[in-house]
Write an enzyme that holds these catalytic residues in place. Sequence first.
Site, PDB file in Angstrom:
ATOM      1  N   LYS A 186       0.206   0.229  -5.035  1.00 45.50           N
ATOM      2  CA  LYS A 186      -0.048   0.471  -4.577  1.00 45.50           C
ATOM      3  C   LYS A 186      -0.459   2.510  -4.988  1.00 45.50           C
ATOM      4  O   LYS A 186       0.124   3.155  -6.164  1.00 45.50           O
ATOM      5  CB  LYS A 186       0.897   0.931  -3.093  1.00 45.50           C
ATOM      6  CG  LYS A 186       0.947  -0.709  -2.569  1.00 45.50           C
ATOM      7  CD  LYS A 186      -0.852  -1.098  -1.974  1.00 45.50           C
ATOM      8  CE  LYS A 186      -0.240  -2.085  -0.814  1.00 45.50           C
ATOM      9  NZ  LYS A 186      -0.531  -3.492  -1.939  1.00 45.50           N
TER      10      LYS A 186
HETATM   11  C1  LIG Z   1       0.356  -4.410  -0.336  1.00 41.98           C
HETATM   12  C2  LIG Z   1       0.041  -4.700   0.801  1.00 41.98           C
HETATM   13  C3  LIG Z   1       1.231  -5.690   1.724  1.00 41.98           C
HETATM   14  C4  LIG Z   1       2.490  -6.579   0.772  1.00 41.98           C
HETATM   15  O1  LIG Z   1       2.194  -5.549  -0.292  1.00 41.98           O
HETATM   16  P1  LIG Z   1       3.888  -6.366  -0.921  1.00 41.98           P
HETATM   17  O2  LIG Z   1       4.244  -4.885  -1.511  1.00 41.98           O
HETATM   18  O3  LIG Z   1       2.427  -5.952  -2.274  1.00 41.98           O
HETATM   19  O4  LIG Z   1       4.831  -7.356  -0.852  1.00 41.98           O
HETATM   20  C5  LIG Z   1       0.553  -5.643   2.448  1.00 41.98           C
HETATM   21  N1  LIG Z   1      -0.122  -5.199   3.477  1.00 41.98           N
HETATM   22  C6  LIG Z   1      -0.950  -4.905   2.904  1.00 41.98           C
HETATM   23  C7  LIG Z   1      -1.859  -4.286   3.629  1.00 41.98           C
HETATM   24  C8  LIG Z   1      -0.847  -4.219   1.861  1.00 41.98           C
HETATM   25  O5  LIG Z   1      -2.408  -3.910   0.967  1.00 41.98           O
END
Ligand SMILES: *Cc1c(COP(=O)(O)O)cnc(C)c1O
Length: 404
Positions: A186
């Site tokens: 992210k």
């Molecule tokens: C990455 C992501 C999540 C979940 O996050 P994690 O930390 O990987 O559990 C939820 N929604 C979207 C749109 C994402 O890209």
Amino acid sequence: MPGYELFGAEERKEVNDVLETGILMRYGFDGPRKGIWKAKELEQEINKTFNVAHSQLLSSGTAALTVALSALGIGTGDEVIMPTFTFVASFEAVISVGAIPVMCDIDETLTLNPKAVEEAITPRTKAVMPVHMCGSMAQLDELKAICDKHNLVLLEDACQAIGATYKGKAVGTIGHAGTFSFDFVKIITTAEGGAVLTNSKEVYEKCDQFSDHGHDHIGKDRGADLHPYLGYNFRISELHAAVGLAQIRKLSQFLEMQKRNNRIIYDALKDVPGISFRVIPDPAGDTGSFLSFFLPTEDMARTAAAELGAAGITGNFYWYDNNWHYIRKWQHLQNGSFMSRLSEDQKKGVMHYSNMAYPVSDAIMSRCISSSISLLWDEAQAKDRGQKIADILKKVVAAHTVNA
Ligand SMILES: *Cc1c(COP(=O)(O)O)cnc(C)c1O
């Protein structure tokens, strides 16, 4: 979007502070931790950076969605409207609280089409969950108006859009609550982690309690805490929070680099015949983590994606064929492949909506490619990449146009 690309001395220093004391837990141990409170500090930094009253750190973005839904009172039999294009975590969280994900068409913003949302509302609808996919944002004014009119909760999945703004406000702070993910790919990372952001004291307190077995966190003795509600464990560790503290201080630098490189790729592609771009409701607020564009037909988009791959130009996503981000490939959801038994009512609802046809979304996603933007490219590298992508797109469009 990847903050991991610029992991360095700052992150090591923050983690080391925690390793020095050995207090890896965010709660308690007031004496031995010697004033080191990384999770608390990161929450304060989040509140300041995104101008929001409260934030609660959690063990993942999926945990953040689950905790937010619970704190907002969404549960058994409630319907949550969400887009057909998102990461699977969005519907996983909805299902985990007993609710029913109602997949809804997107438009060329690559997230919820407000008209389609209004048509999807039923007497069971409790919440609308726009997902700010690929670093950009949903049409929040329109969605907020719909939620206000129908008395629905607006929960923003901003997991992929940390630092994006909409009309001057950080995405994730505009609805009743919003979520960030700090997983490894992210915009900023804690390795694993997430957060709920909210301006409601009540929602925040419920998130704080739910994520730690219901602890009310009043007073100094954990063992003597009261438990006003049942909870669960979605806590973040001090080690993870420490990484986030270093990353959030670099966020504005990351965004600047992303936007610059995004602009360079955009300039290279903007005059390619037949190419159009994702509609961004507030272009000034885009994080620049992806440049998403459309080819004239599905055939051309699929060929272009294959040719980009064959030329070794990585990081171009053709979501229509992707197992994790678009409904067309969510067979586990469509087949109801749950490990444990759901209520008949929930299962029926999940199967109903996941097996509907979504021709409007298909027509958009089948022509879309999202090109990810790296923090590591210098200007010359970004220009070179932009030129190479442009050449391939030109070739693909020209070849198909001659054949037609
Ligand atoms: C990455 C992501 C999540 C979940 O996050 P994690 O930390 O990987 O559990 C939820 N929604 C979207 C749109 C994402 O890209």
